[in-house]
Scaffold this active site. Structure first.
Site, PDB file in Angstrom:
ATOM      1  N   HIS A   1      -3.167   0.345   7.076  1.00 11.26           N
ATOM      2  CA  HIS A   1      -4.155   0.096   6.016  1.00 11.26           C
ATOM      3  C   HIS A   1      -4.876  -1.238   6.191  1.00 11.26           C
ATOM      4  O   HIS A   1      -4.981  -2.036   5.256  1.00 11.26           O
ATOM      5  CB  HIS A   1      -3.508   0.212   4.617  1.00 11.26           C
ATOM      6  CG  HIS A   1      -4.376   0.947   3.647  1.00 11.26           C
ATOM      7  ND1 HIS A   1      -5.082   0.313   2.662  1.00 11.26           N
ATOM      8  CD2 HIS A   1      -4.681   2.258   3.541  1.00 11.26           C
ATOM      9  CE1 HIS A   1      -5.773   1.209   1.977  1.00 11.26           C
ATOM     10  NE2 HIS A   1      -5.547   2.403   2.493  1.00 11.26           N
TER      11      HIS A   1
ATOM     12  N   TYR B   1       0.819  -1.215   0.000  1.00 10.00           N
ATOM     13  CA  TYR B   1       0.000   0.000   0.000  1.00 10.00           C
ATOM     14  C   TYR B   1       0.858   1.274   0.000  1.00 10.00           C
ATOM     15  O   TYR B   1       1.733   1.431   0.848  1.00 10.00           O
ATOM     16  CB  TYR B   1      -0.918   0.005   1.244  1.00 10.00           C
ATOM     17  CG  TYR B   1      -1.457   1.375   1.526  1.00 10.00           C
ATOM     18  CD1 TYR B   1      -2.410   1.933   0.688  1.00 10.00           C
ATOM     19  CD2 TYR B   1      -0.965   2.141   2.575  1.00 10.00           C
ATOM     20  CE1 TYR B   1      -2.873   3.221   0.898  1.00 10.00           C
ATOM     21  CE2 TYR B   1      -1.425   3.432   2.798  1.00 10.00           C
ATOM     22  CZ  TYR B   1      -2.380   3.957   1.959  1.00 10.00           C
ATOM     23  OH  TYR B   1      -2.819   5.231   2.151  1.00 10.00           O
TER      24      TYR B   1
HETATM   25  C1  GCO Z   1      -5.220   7.468   3.537  1.00  8.17           C
HETATM   26  C2  GCO Z   1      -5.940   6.346   2.900  1.00  8.17           C
HETATM   27  C3  GCO Z   1      -5.988   6.375   1.413  1.00  8.17           C
HETATM   28  C4  GCO Z   1      -6.900   5.297   0.868  1.00  8.17           C
HETATM   29  C5  GCO Z   1      -7.684   5.786  -0.309  1.00  8.17           C
HETATM   30  C6  GCO Z   1      -8.705   4.773  -0.741  1.00  8.17           C
HETATM   31  O1  GCO Z   1      -4.862   7.308   4.679  1.00  8.17           O
HETATM   32  O2  GCO Z   1      -5.083   8.479   2.891  1.00  8.17           O
HETATM   33  O3  GCO Z   1      -5.607   5.129   3.476  1.00  8.17           O
HETATM   34  O4  GCO Z   1      -4.728   6.333   0.860  1.00  8.17           O
HETATM   35  O5  GCO Z   1      -6.204   4.173   0.503  1.00  8.17           O
HETATM   36  O6  GCO Z   1      -8.271   6.990   0.023  1.00  8.17           O
HETATM   37  O7  GCO Z   1      -9.629   5.313  -1.620  1.00  8.17           O
HETATM   38 MG    MG Z   2      -5.485   5.585   5.555  1.00  6.94          MG
END
Ligand code: GCO
Ligand code: MG
Length: 408
Positions: free
Chosen positions: A217, A160
């Site tokens: 995440h 992620y």
């Molecule tokens: C964050 C989030 C995002 C999400 C995304 C999904 O903390 O900004 O985890 O990166 O992954 O908004 O649509």
């Molecule tokens: Mg997030």
């Protein structure tokens, strides 16, 4: 006073912003954001097919009753698609209210509690060294808070928010293009072995003052999250975000028994009923809802007040998927909220985005300063909008090494 018409636009520079414009018989109009990341056409269709036909003829000043009319009237309550659509209407009605009062929204909430609101940037790297360069870049720009994510040695794919290639960490945004999702392969054991020391190295390199945030995440099980939270304590994080999938709220009880690391949760929540238990049991320290996904300013203000009763502070979601309209609504709430904590990275500042949504909100030295223009303080240039259209996209998916589906 009556609503005479409303239009929905889908598109934008690199993002499918869903922008609602509500027109009135007095020439005043309001703007709202219904962008639901990678599902953008759904709130747009809900607005066009069901909500706008009912809005026409209503008195835009009755924003509370209009919110209740749509929320209670849907029968099937909540859910991100409906709440994003209601959120856009509610934002636009507050925009109209502010313009009628000739006041910026924060004045209608109770005035300013602070001049600038601290934001955090996203630093990322293919590996730890690469991440260190990215953090140094944001520190040099004046940011006081940085979220840090990096590649994990031995992880089969990038994870992620982490680029495959070194050197991309300064402006990296996850690639959501294409209707078929990209596949990430994840191994919690490798992550848990590597990340606590990596966070400690970052703390040692950047000193005690930098606010360091980290987003898990939703990847860990409750027991793993408790172990991980305890292991990262020496790094003195500003917060640890989404350690477990947000639906299982008991997970936080286990984590709290083992660690005092501050916890931030809520970006996938869309109503007060998703977070009242976490708030009342004081299982989190920051509430991460977004004004768009959580149904607009009216319900989010209630969440902020409930959180305030329990010493929980705000840390609104501000991923690049939010349009400057959502970010402006949050900037006004951030200027007012007595329990403001921090605001995630803003979309303000890219030339194409500024051309589509001109405003005088500004970011300086890692702080956002809200403009004094009436309402939300953001315009929408329809001639600019004409060049954009909808492009299908998808969140990546995550599988374990044996193929088992996991949480993105
Ligand atoms: C964050 C989030 C995002 C999400 C995304 C999904 O903390 O900004 O985890 O990166 O992954 O908004 O649509
Ligand atoms: Mg997030």
């Amino acid at each position: 006073m009556k609503i005479t018409d409303a239009k929905v636009f889908v598109g934008g520079p690199g993002k499918n912003y869903v922008t609602l414009k509500i027109m009135t018989d007095q020439g005043v109009y309001g703007l709202g954001d219904a962008t639901l990341n990678n599902r953008e056409t759904l709130p747009a269709a809900y607005l066009q097919d069901y909500l706008i036909p009912n809005l026409i003829g209503m008195d835009p000043r009755n924003s509370e009753d209009i919110w209740q009319f749509f929320y209670r009237g849907a029968y099937f309550r909540r859910g991100p698609i409906a709440m994003a659509a209601f959120g856009a209407i509610d934002m636009a009605l507050w925009d109209i209210k502010g313009k009628l009062a000739n006041m910026p929204l924060y004045q209608l909430f109770g005035g300013k509690s602070r001049d600038g609101a601290m934001v955090y940037a996203h630093a990322t790297g293919a590996d730890l060294e690469d991440l260190m360069d990215s953090i140094a870049h944001y520190v040099a720009l004046g940011y006081k808070a940085v979220r840090v994510q990096c590649g994990i040695p031995g992880m089969p794919t990038a994870s992620y928010a982490v680029p495959e290639i070194r050197g991309e960490g300064k402006h990296y945004i996850s690639d959501f293009t294409g209707i078929r999702p990209k596949v990430e392969v994840w191994d919690s054991a490798r992550y848990m072995r590597y990340m606590p020391d990596a966070l400690m190295n970052i703390r040692e390199k950047f000193g005690p003052d930098l606010h360091i945030l980290h987003d898990v995440h939703h990847r860990l099980t409750p027991r793993e999250a408790a172990q991980f939270a305890k292991a990262v304590e020496p790094a003195n994080l500003f917060w640890l975000e989404d350690p477990t999938p947000a639906e299982d709220q008991s997970a936080l009880e286990l984590l709290r028994q083992h660690s005092s690391v501050p916890i931030a949760i809520g970006e996938v929540f869309n109503s007060i009923y998703d977070c009242n238990r976490l708030i009342e049991k004081e299982l989190i320290d920051y509430i991460r809802v977004a004004v768009t996904y959580a149904g607009g300013i009216t319900p989010v203000k209630r969440i902020v007040d409930l959180a305030g009763l329990h010493n929980i502070r705000t840390g609104f979601h501000g991923a690049p998927s939010h349009s400057p309209l959502c970010m402006a609504a949050q900037a006004h709430l951030n200027a007012w909220a007595p329990n403001f904590g921090i605001q995630e990275y803003l979309v303000l500042g890219t030339p194409a985005c500024d051309a589509l949504f001109p405003s005088r909100h500004r970011m300086e030295n890692g702080m956002v300063y809200v403009s004094d223009a009436p309402g939300l303080g953001v315009e929408f240039d329809e001639s600019e909008a004409a060049q954009y259209s909808y492009t299908p996209g998808s969140h990546p998916i995550v599988r374990l090494e044996d193929g088992t589906m996991w949480n993105y």
